[in-house]
Design a protein around this motif. Structure first.
Motif, PDB file in Angstrom:
ATOM      1  N   GLU A  43     -33.694  28.312  43.110  1.00 43.54           N
ATOM      2  CA  GLU A  43     -34.428  28.532  44.356  1.00 43.54           C
ATOM      3  C   GLU A  43     -35.019  29.933  44.398  1.00 43.54           C
ATOM      4  O   GLU A  43     -36.151  30.132  44.860  1.00 43.54           O
ATOM      5  N   GLU A  44     -34.258  30.899  43.922  1.00 43.86           N
ATOM      6  CA  GLU A  44     -34.766  32.270  43.892  1.00 43.86           C
ATOM      7  C   GLU A  44     -35.973  32.386  42.970  1.00 43.86           C
ATOM      8  O   GLU A  44     -36.974  33.034  43.301  1.00 43.86           O
ATOM      9  N   LEU A  45     -35.910  31.768  41.799  1.00 44.40           N
ATOM     10  CA  LEU A  45     -37.023  31.818  40.860  1.00 44.40           C
ATOM     11  C   LEU A  45     -38.274  31.163  41.447  1.00 44.40           C
ATOM     12  O   LEU A  45     -39.393  31.651  41.245  1.00 44.40           O
ATOM     13  N   ALA A  46     -38.079  30.052  42.157  1.00 40.66           N
ATOM     14  CA  ALA A  46     -39.221  29.395  42.801  1.00 40.66           C
ATOM     15  C   ALA A  46     -39.878  30.337  43.814  1.00 40.66           C
ATOM     16  O   ALA A  46     -41.109  30.380  43.944  1.00 40.66           O
ATOM     17  N   TYR A  47     -39.047  31.107  44.532  1.00 41.65           N
ATOM     18  CA  TYR A  47     -39.587  32.085  45.477  1.00 41.65           C
ATOM     19  C   TYR A  47     -40.331  33.197  44.732  1.00 41.65           C
ATOM     20  O   TYR A  47     -41.449  33.563  45.097  1.00 41.65           O
ATOM     21  N   ARG A 203     -33.940  43.565  48.979  1.00 39.30           N
ATOM     22  CA  ARG A 203     -33.200  42.305  48.978  1.00 39.30           C
ATOM     23  C   ARG A 203     -31.773  42.521  49.465  1.00 39.30           C
ATOM     24  O   ARG A 203     -31.148  43.524  49.166  1.00 39.30           O
ATOM     25  N   LYS A 204     -31.261  41.544  50.194  1.00 42.15           N
ATOM     26  CA  LYS A 204     -29.853  41.551  50.550  1.00 42.15           C
ATOM     27  C   LYS A 204     -29.023  41.149  49.333  1.00 42.15           C
ATOM     28  O   LYS A 204     -29.515  40.518  48.406  1.00 42.15           O
ATOM     29  N   SER A 205     -27.749  41.478  49.369  1.00 37.45           N
ATOM     30  CA  SER A 205     -26.868  41.101  48.263  1.00 37.45           C
ATOM     31  C   SER A 205     -26.777  39.589  48.155  1.00 37.45           C
ATOM     32  O   SER A 205     -26.671  38.879  49.161  1.00 37.45           O
ATOM     33  N   ARG A 206     -26.827  39.084  46.931  1.00 38.13           N
ATOM     34  CA  ARG A 206     -26.712  37.643  46.723  1.00 38.13           C
ATOM     35  C   ARG A 206     -25.302  37.146  47.047  1.00 38.13           C
ATOM     36  O   ARG A 206     -25.113  36.053  47.553  1.00 38.13           O
ATOM     37  N   GLU A 249     -24.024  32.592  49.185  1.00 38.00           N
ATOM     38  CA  GLU A 249     -24.384  31.744  50.305  1.00 38.00           C
ATOM     39  C   GLU A 249     -25.677  31.009  49.958  1.00 38.00           C
ATOM     40  O   GLU A 249     -26.371  31.364  49.004  1.00 38.00           O
ATOM     41  N   PRO A 250     -26.059  29.964  50.715  1.00 39.23           N
ATOM     42  CA  PRO A 250     -27.337  29.280  50.438  1.00 39.23           C
ATOM     43  C   PRO A 250     -28.494  30.271  50.437  1.00 39.23           C
ATOM     44  O   PRO A 250     -28.524  31.223  51.220  1.00 39.23           O
ATOM     45  N   PHE A 251     -29.446  30.045  49.546  1.00 37.91           N
ATOM     46  CA  PHE A 251     -30.580  30.950  49.404  1.00 37.91           C
ATOM     47  C   PHE A 251     -31.412  30.976  50.681  1.00 37.91           C
ATOM     48  O   PHE A 251     -31.719  29.941  51.267  1.00 37.91           O
ATOM     49  N   GLU A 252     -31.791  32.176  51.101  1.00 40.47           N
ATOM     50  CA  GLU A 252     -32.676  32.367  52.237  1.00 40.47           C
ATOM     51  C   GLU A 252     -33.885  33.177  51.799  1.00 40.47           C
ATOM     52  O   GLU A 252     -33.743  34.145  51.035  1.00 40.47           O
TER      53      GLU A 252
END
Length: 447
Positions: A43-47, A203-206, A249-252
């Motif tokens: 999901e992060e890569l898609a963003y 970015r917030k911590s993953r 946590e779930p990706f935001e």
């Protein structure tokens, strides 16, 4: 996982290919990542792919907030940099007495810097930008000196014109090199715009580990504190703790805007350095393992750009990055192992035994190669990987043009108002260059 994938060629195109995604997940699982972790990364890569502008060679590197391009600086510009560097090398004495004398600064900003006591100014333009008042912390500031940036005017279409002399690069003798440097600067602007935007929207911590549940023991803690072998048994008990990987946590979606801040139509400041690493059969290795954070506080360097324009006969080189960690991390008393496993912090023993030692996380590396430009925030510590000659019988080298970008909204005193301090520049000819042409003839006659 995210960084490794972003270091692959064409990852942005491949992110939408189901077979490639399946292979990435399979590889990640084989290395111990969980489904939650791999799902988060995809999901992060898609963003991150949405931040890439189509038909643009500007991409996010394998390291957060580090942007790169391999095609922005064209071959003609690289060739001109090579030719001019050869001339500078033959005329420069700027050897750095470090790393076995293989590092040479052919344009060195630390020579003839701004001196708070002795530098002279054009007219009376010593306005509020002059950093007379500097921090008292001598680790991050100087009471005596400061780098002198130059002024770069960026047009609305991204072209760049240098508006004041580059310190330690004579504007008459090297007049034809100035537009070459301006061209590299212009190509770094899109990278810089992304870095500045990242700095404003970090970015917030993953993952947010919880010290109360990252280690689990199947046996009770030994509590016979007075037993002669207590320390050994306690250490063994700690070593048997099972480490529970904290999960994200779930990706935001981050708050960062997709379109980065524009720096077009503005005048920016930057300090220029040209550096060579020259290896020979007599000195075939570059190995400087010290981590660096460039500049001092009053120089206000927000980001650094590196353009590699001539790399030959050396092994692959990487710029490695790490960042400081807030030392107020919640952890159980003496839980050095858990803290290290949870946060990837090294030198814990030094940290726990001394309040003055900073703790850091290594966050990845970016390969440097011919024609590659990268821009990264000056909050990162970095070091260059060890280099060797490929063919040990002939010389090899890496040549870089480095730009230190001053915070766009917080300019400092520059070469626009500081007179050249090099003795060999003190001729009337050099004062025909803007803005020095404004100096009265009476003043020139006294030089």
């Amino acid at each position: 996982m995210s960084g490794i994938i972003r270091s692959k060629p064409d990852w942005i195109k491949n992110i939408s290919d189901p077979n490639t995604r399946t292979n990435w997940v399979t590889e990640a699982r084989s290395q111990g990542l969980t489904d939650i972790e791999t799902g988060y990364v995809l999901e992060e890569l898609a963003y991150y792919a949405t931040l890439h502008i189509p038909d643009s060679s500007v991409i996010l590197s394998a390291v957060e907030q580090v942007w790169l391009s391999d095609t922005l600086v064209e071959g003609n510009t690289l060739e001109q940099l090579k030719r001019w560097s050869m001339r500078l090398e033959s005329e420069s004495k700027g050897w750095c007495l470090e790393s076995n004398c293989v590092v040479r600064n052919i344009v060195d900003p630390s020579m003839y810097p701004l001196s708070y006591r002795s530098s002279s100014f054009v007219g009376t333009r010593i306005d509020k930008r002059y950093p007379f008042s500097v921090a008292s912390n001598t680790r991050t500031a100087s009471q005596e000196f400061c780098w002198l940036p130059s002024e770069f005017l960026i047009s609305a279409d991204g072209q760049v014109e240098i508006k004041s002399y580059i310190n330690n690069l004579n504007p008459l003798k090297y007049a034809l090199l100035y537009p070459v440097i301006a061209e590299v600067f212009s190509k770094c602007v899109p990278l810089l715009e992304n870095v500045v935007t990242d700095v404003v929207y970090p970015r917030k911590s993953r993952v947010m580990p919880n010290c109360s549940n990252w280690l689990v023991a199947d046996e009770p803690e030994p509590r016979d504190y007075r037993a002669p072998d207590y320390d050994e048994r306690f250490d063994a008990w700690q070593a048997r703790h099972q480490f529970i990987e904290p999960q994200p946590e779930p990706f935001e979606l981050p708050e960062r805007p997709q379109i980065p801040f524009s720096l077009r139509g503005r005048q920016l400041q930057a300090v220029v350095r040209m550096t060579n690493i020259d290896l020979t059969p007599e000195t075939p290795v570059y190995n400087d393992d010290r981590w660096r954070l460039e500049a001092i506080s009053q120089e206000r360097i927000v980001a650094i750009g590196v353009c590699c324009y001539d790399v030959d006969n050396i092994t692959d080189m990487h710029l490695e990055f790490r960042e400081l960690v807030d030392d107020d991390i919640e952890h159980e008393q003496c839980d050095e192992r858990g803290l290290d496993l949870a946060y990837g912090i090294f030198d814990n023993e030094m940290h726990f035994n001394s309040d003055s030692i900073d703790i850091s996380q290594e966050i990845g590396q970016v390969k440097l190669q011919n024609g590659r430009c990268i821009v990264f925030p000056n909050t990162y510590q970095r070091r260059l990987s060890q280099l060797h000659l490929v063919n040990k019988n002939i010389p090899g080298h890496c040549k870089m043009l480095i730009l230190y970008f001053v915070i766009p909204t917080d300019p400092i005193v520059s070469t626009e108002i500081v007179l050249p301090q090099q003795q060999d520049w003190w001729t009337k000819d050099v004062f025909q260059v803007e803005p020095l042409v404004k100096i009265p003839t009476l003043v020139l006659d006294t030089l």
